[in-house]
Each structure stands twice: as C-alpha cells, then as structure tokens.
Design a protein around this motif. Sequence first.
Motif, PDB file in Angstrom:
ATOM      1  N   VAL B 178     -38.381   6.735  -9.487  1.00 38.90           N
ATOM      2  CA  VAL B 178     -37.139   6.734 -10.267  1.00 38.90           C
ATOM      3  C   VAL B 178     -36.233   7.907  -9.862  1.00 38.90           C
ATOM      4  N   ALA B 179     -36.847   9.077  -9.669  1.00 36.88           N
ATOM      5  CA  ALA B 179     -36.063  10.256  -9.264  1.00 36.88           C
ATOM      6  C   ALA B 179     -35.434  10.018  -7.891  1.00 36.88           C
ATOM      7  N   ARG B 180     -36.221   9.438  -6.960  1.00 33.14           N
ATOM      8  CA  ARG B 180     -35.677   9.174  -5.615  1.00 33.14           C
ATOM      9  C   ARG B 180     -34.567   8.127  -5.674  1.00 33.14           C
ATOM     10  N   LYS B 181     -34.795   7.116  -6.492  1.00 32.96           N
ATOM     11  CA  LYS B 181     -33.753   6.093  -6.620  1.00 32.96           C
ATOM     12  C   LYS B 181     -32.470   6.707  -7.182  1.00 32.96           C
ATOM     13  N   THR B 182     -32.606   7.534  -8.194  1.00 34.44           N
ATOM     14  CA  THR B 182     -31.418   8.159  -8.781  1.00 34.44           C
ATOM     15  C   THR B 182     -30.695   8.989  -7.726  1.00 34.44           C
ATOM     16  N   ASN B 183     -31.448   9.749  -6.953  1.00 32.89           N
ATOM     17  CA  ASN B 183     -30.814  10.546  -5.895  1.00 32.89           C
ATOM     18  C   ASN B 183     -30.116   9.646  -4.877  1.00 32.89           C
ATOM     19  N   GLU B 184     -30.763   8.570  -4.501  1.00 36.39           N
ATOM     20  CA  GLU B 184     -30.166   7.626  -3.539  1.00 36.39           C
ATOM     21  C   GLU B 184     -28.859   7.039  -4.056  1.00 36.39           C
ATOM     22  N   GLN B 185     -28.785   6.849  -5.368  1.00 38.17           N
ATOM     23  CA  GLN B 185     -27.633   6.173  -5.982  1.00 38.17           C
ATOM     24  C   GLN B 185     -26.564   7.153  -6.456  1.00 38.17           C
ATOM     25  N   THR B 186     -26.745   8.435  -6.160  1.00 39.49           N
ATOM     26  CA  THR B 186     -25.863   9.472  -6.703  1.00 39.49           C
ATOM     27  C   THR B 186     -25.050  10.148  -5.606  1.00 39.49           C
ATOM     28  N   ARG B 187     -23.762  10.321  -5.866  1.00 41.01           N
ATOM     29  CA  ARG B 187     -22.881  11.037  -4.945  1.00 41.01           C
ATOM     30  C   ARG B 187     -22.017  12.004  -5.733  1.00 41.01           C
ATOM     31  N   SER B 188     -21.860  13.210  -5.199  1.00 38.16           N
ATOM     32  CA  SER B 188     -20.989  14.208  -5.827  1.00 38.16           C
ATOM     33  C   SER B 188     -20.028  14.764  -4.791  1.00 38.16           C
ATOM     34  N   MET B 189     -18.876  15.174  -5.276  1.00 41.11           N
ATOM     35  CA  MET B 189     -17.903  15.837  -4.405  1.00 41.11           C
ATOM     36  C   MET B 189     -17.134  16.835  -5.264  1.00 41.11           C
ATOM     37  N   GLY B 190     -17.031  18.058  -4.780  1.00 42.44           N
ATOM     38  CA  GLY B 190     -16.427  19.104  -5.592  1.00 42.44           C
ATOM     39  C   GLY B 190     -15.233  19.765  -4.928  1.00 42.44           C
ATOM     40  N   VAL B 191     -14.598  20.625  -5.702  1.00 42.79           N
ATOM     41  CA  VAL B 191     -13.484  21.421  -5.210  1.00 42.79           C
ATOM     42  C   VAL B 191     -13.594  22.828  -5.814  1.00 42.79           C
ATOM     43  N   GLY B 192     -13.381  23.830  -4.963  1.00 42.04           N
ATOM     44  CA  GLY B 192     -13.433  25.217  -5.430  1.00 42.04           C
ATOM     45  C   GLY B 192     -12.043  25.810  -5.486  1.00 42.04           C
ATOM     46  N   LEU B 193     -11.755  26.479  -6.612  1.00 40.93           N
ATOM     47  CA  LEU B 193     -10.433  27.095  -6.767  1.00 40.93           C
ATOM     48  C   LEU B 193     -10.479  28.619  -6.694  1.00 40.93           C
ATOM     49  N   SER B 194     -11.569  29.175  -7.222  1.00 41.16           N
ATOM     50  CA  SER B 194     -11.663  30.642  -7.238  1.00 41.16           C
ATOM     51  C   SER B 194     -13.129  31.040  -7.157  1.00 41.16           C
ATOM     52  N   GLU B 210      -3.824  32.063  -3.326  1.00 38.76           N
ATOM     53  CA  GLU B 210      -3.387  31.705  -4.683  1.00 38.76           C
ATOM     54  C   GLU B 210      -2.945  30.233  -4.792  1.00 38.76           C
ATOM     55  N   ASP B 211      -2.571  29.630  -3.675  1.00 36.28           N
ATOM     56  CA  ASP B 211      -2.083  28.250  -3.714  1.00 36.28           C
ATOM     57  C   ASP B 211      -3.013  27.298  -2.983  1.00 36.28           C
ATOM     58  N   GLU B 212      -4.247  27.740  -2.798  1.00 34.95           N
ATOM     59  CA  GLU B 212      -5.196  26.928  -2.028  1.00 34.95           C
ATOM     60  C   GLU B 212      -6.368  26.484  -2.886  1.00 34.95           C
ATOM     61  N   MET B 213      -7.043  25.454  -2.400  1.00 39.49           N
ATOM     62  CA  MET B 213      -8.337  25.079  -2.960  1.00 39.49           C
ATOM     63  C   MET B 213      -9.199  24.579  -1.799  1.00 39.49           C
ATOM     64  N   VAL B 228      -7.101  23.108   1.434  1.00 40.27           N
ATOM     65  CA  VAL B 228      -5.841  22.372   1.286  1.00 40.27           C
ATOM     66  C   VAL B 228      -5.009  23.035   0.195  1.00 40.27           C
ATOM     67  N   PRO B 229      -3.711  22.703   0.127  1.00 40.36           N
ATOM     68  CA  PRO B 229      -2.897  23.285  -0.944  1.00 40.36           C
ATOM     69  C   PRO B 229      -3.367  22.791  -2.316  1.00 40.36           C
ATOM     70  N   LEU B 230      -3.284  23.661  -3.296  1.00 37.82           N
ATOM     71  CA  LEU B 230      -3.609  23.292  -4.676  1.00 37.82           C
ATOM     72  C   LEU B 230      -2.764  22.072  -5.059  1.00 37.82           C
ATOM     73  N   ASP B 231      -3.383  21.120  -5.737  1.00 37.62           N
ATOM     74  CA  ASP B 231      -2.683  19.865  -6.021  1.00 37.62           C
ATOM     75  C   ASP B 231      -2.832  19.528  -7.512  1.00 37.62           C
ATOM     76  N   THR B 232      -2.234  18.417  -7.912  1.00 31.58           N
ATOM     77  CA  THR B 232      -2.341  18.024  -9.317  1.00 31.58           C
ATOM     78  C   THR B 232      -3.758  17.533  -9.619  1.00 31.58           C
TER      79      THR B 232
END
Lengths: 333, 333
Positions: B178-194, B210-213, B228-232
Amino acid sequence: MKKLVNNPSNVVEEMLDGYVKAHSNYVRRLEENDRVVVTSRKTADNKVGIVIGGGSGHEPAFLGYVGDGMADGVAIGNIFASPPPAPILEATKAVDKGAGVLYIFGNYAGDNMNFGMAAELAEMEGIKVEKVIISDDVASAPKEEKEKRRGIAGEFFVFKAAGAAADKGYPLEDVARVARKTNEQTRSMGVGLSPCSLPQTGKPSFEIGEDEMELGLGHHGEPGIKRVPLDTADNVADVLLSYIFEDIKLDQGDEVAVLVNGLGSTPLMEQYIVFRRVEEVLKERGIRIYRSYVGDYITSLEMGGLSITLTKLDDELKELIDHPVNCPRFTQK
Amino acid sequence: MKKLVNNPSNVVEEMLDGYVKAHSNYVRRLEENDRVVVTSRKTADNKVGIVIGGGSGHEPAFLGYVGDGMADGVAIGNIFASPPPAPILEATKAVDKGAGVLYIFGNYAGDNMNFGMAAELAEMEGIKVEKVIISDDVASAPKEEKEKRRGIAGEFFVFKAAGAAADKGYPLEDVARVARKTNEQTRSMGVGLSPCSLPQTGKPSFEIGEDEMELGLGHHGEPGIKRVPLDTADNVADVLLSYIFEDIKLDQGDEVAVLVNGLGSTPLMEQYIVFRRVEEVLKERGIRIYRSYVGDYITSLEMGGLSITLTKLDDELKELIDHPVNCPRFTQK
C-alpha cells in the motif's frame, strides 16, 4: 515581502472561496452575505449559537474554528479590519435556533462597534444576543483596566470553553457566563521579532532591528511595552511569564491550560523550545498544566514571534476544555 | 534570521523535550535512545509497526505523525540530517509486536544508508523489516528515473495510507504494498520564495532576489528546475500542476487527494488562494477531489513557498485515506 496572491484586493474573497472548497464537509458561505461562513453540520435543536469574527490575516482564526464544539458562524472582515454589522447580523440569523446567540470577539474599537450594532439589529429581529469581549493581552493596558486590554491568542480558550458549553446544551446566560469567566481567568503576553506586510501595500507592519524584539507587540503590529535585545528562548519565556504572574494570582496546586501561539513564521521547533521552558517554570511553582496547546492558533500573516497564554482552570472549565472539537483547523478527541 | 532558541547546538534536544511534555498523553522518548519518540498509546496486538524519520526542521514532520492511525515511532536526526542507524534500530525494537516493521522515509542518500543499515541490524535481531522509499518530487529527476527523485510533502499521504493499513491489521507485505502504491500514485511540485536559516549558522539556506521564485526547490534548499519571476497565485498553481500533469496520467473521472503544503512562513491565506485555483483546474479537467489538505504538513523551518501534491486514488486508497487518525499534529475523524 513576497506574496502568492492574485489581485491584492481579492485576497479575502479568494481565501474564503478556497477555504469552503477545501472544507465543504464542514462549512458553507451564506448566500445572503458571502463574508459569512457557517457550519454545514447538523447541531442540536435549541443549541445556543456562537458567532465569532474579526479581521482576516489571523488564520486559522477565526474561520478555522467554525465546526463541532466551537463556533457556529464567523463574520469575516478585511485584513486586520473588523467585519461590518451586516455579515455579523446575517451570521446571527443563520445560526440562531431560538436559544439565542453569543458573540465572542477581541476588544478592538471596530469590533466593539460593529458587533454592538449587529446585536441591536438582531434584538430588533427578536433574537436574544449576548456579547463577550476578550481582553487577555496583559501588555495592552494596566492590570486595573483589564477592560481596556486587547484580545489576542487567549481568544482561543474562550472559543473553546464557550463552544463546549453551547454543545453541552447550556442556556445562553450560562454560555456567556462561562465565556466571561474564561476571559477573566486568561492572560497572554507576546513578543514580536519580525513584521508582516499587507498584500495591498507590501510594506512591513513595523520596523525592527536585526538584534531586537518587541515585548507585548499587538497582533496588528500595535506598539508593545518595550523594545529589548533579542534574547534566548528560555529568557524570553521567563520574561513573558513574569508579566503574566504579576497579573494573575497563580498558587501552588492551581491548574492551567497553556497555549504557546506562533504568530506566523516562527517554526514549531522554536515554539516547542519555549513551551519546554514554560513547563519547567510552572513545575517549579507547583502549578499543574492540565492541557497544552502549541502551534499557530491565531496569527498575523507572516509575523515572527509568539505569545504565551495561561488560563486558570476550575472544575467547570476543565470539563469544557476537555470537550471534543471537530473543526477544519482544530480537532480534539 | 532571528531565532527563539537557547544554545543552537541543543535545539533538537530541547524541541523534543518540549514536544513530549506537551503531548505526554500521546508519546514518550525511549530510554534506550533519546532521539526516538514512540507512541505511548495501546495499539492492537500483532499490528505491523511503522517507523518513520528524517532530519529535524521539517516540523510537524516527522514526530508529529506518531499516534493512532499513522506511525508508531520516529527516529530524529539533526537539522536537515538523517538520523543514524542506532535510533532507527531502537525505534524498530520498541514498536515491533512480532508482525514486523515498515520503514517509510524520503529518498535521500543519508536516509537510504541509515535506514538500510538499521534494517539489516533489525533482521539480525529477528525482526522482519520492509522499506518504502518516497520519491514524489517531480522536480528532482526525470520521469524515467522516478527512483532517483527526492521525497517531499507527498510523504504525508504515504504515512497516512500505510498507517491506516497497519491499523486495519494488514500484514507487513500488504502495508508495504500500500505504501509503495501510494508513492507510485503521488506527485508533488513546489516553489520556493524565501530561504530558511539553520540555528547554528544563521545563514540563509539559499540566496534569491526580491522578485524571484524557484520552481522545484528542494526541502533543504536543493536547487530546483529554474528561477523565474514571482508570479500570481493562479499562475503559480497552473505551472506547478502542469509539471504534475506531464508526469502522471490523470483522466476525467479520476479521483485524487490534494495537499497544498506550506513550507513554513507562507500564510494559510496564500495556501487557500492556491488551493482555490487547484480545485478550479482539476474541476475543468473532470478530476474529482476526494479529500483536501491545506497547511504546513512538512516544512523547512521558516522557508517561504509551498508545494502541491496529488495522489491518484483507487478504492483501496480511498478507504485508507478516510481512516481516522489521532496524532499530536494531525487529527482526522
């Protein structure tokens, strides 16, 4: 400061939209006024309704505390601004089941005025309303003038106790009595390390040096008691507690609920280090911690710092603090 | 950056001390090794044990997820550093009830090595151990090399599903499946601001304008995909989701669990604004959100930014995601 927002004028609307979508099994927005969020869960017939509210920017407060065992409705203001009477009145009408409604809010001029007007309008529509104004911040006025003090993180304990009382079927006057008693028995003292900024201006809410902190800073950046050099976690805990101990009599054998509340950007790690010292100091004094809460309960956007809250408990308050809660942003079994 | 700490070398010890004091009804530290926190609650006989862990600084992860319906024990490393084999082994011995123990940890060199060594040592003591390594971060390696990817906020869903499976009495191989299946079915993508800063150095974990992420920034400040430039908020949500949609097939009618995870100093307000857009986009694509989570689930001290995680659900995972949890830092009824 960097913000992940769209049009800064729409942050509150968009937050509310996201909130009710994320928690649609708990809450809904009112058609009559979209600045009102009410529970979508069934509550007991004739339960006293509890309406809370205040400015936005303090998330998870106040909207996160609408749910089983806490509040029934919340009126939502703009960032750091009181909601006007209209949403408070609509929240009141939506949650009243004939047993009356209790308003709980922090002691700020705008909230006093707007909740006061809403109460009058509600009474004109035949709804019995009581108001309890929270004033737990020892930094904001002298001991002799507690009624002039601001409400800060201690509001959480008042919501908790009153919400439990309403859930247990107390009549309105008793829910209000319990809320007032909790406020009377609650003291908070905070420290600010770094400012937040409003989405619309982007400007810091206050200026502070890299090696400074401000004792007693308010939740909207209101000036505190004094600015002092940044100190260790233990010393900060000691100083904050010293203000509380000077203000409320706590004797050996007394029991308290403790809240270490982060203001937004202060990591849980630091909050637990501060809690560690609070526990040590209370133990030395023979004061027993009945329940502990650590985390971001009432914030000021990304402000840095935290506050310590102590509520002196009696048997009635212990039973209410123990009562289960199931809200989107706070659950207690 | 300002910190409320005492001796910076003692932050982890003092945090743990505060943590177990605040949550003594849930957890205790092991006498054999004080970098181990285990549940102090009764669990079913013959339940598979779950041991999680990793570096400190990600609070509420990982220690906050020890409790009913999640993990049984956690091995705690220094800030952003894997725990050595010794605490992992002691956690294993403490939680094993004869049905074996599952290790769940993020895909980092130190964790792989140390959990691997602990597993060998545990097997030598006659404890059956399975390992599931989480690799949900789409930014950290190409699609074809998922096994090289880092684990980030998606770890939460793996803890959740595996914890529920163990609680329901699944045998070890099924909890691991179940843990392996959950990992297989899971995707994350993040953004760092500071950036955040480590208490011992006080230096920012990375430099950013100051205007980047930074798209795809890692949980310890590892470089992302691009700056990239900070966006909405809406555009950021769209971009993060576009990486996930390129990586995992999600069709009309599919159901997902969603996590919008704040990295530390990003206010809930912004997280809900991002969630609002995630919900819109998924709705447009005919993908149903089965459950939503918004908040600081796995942080990087006071880092600014957030990530979006989607887990594609089948009937088994839906049942496991619904299972109740009662931990100090996460409760679900």
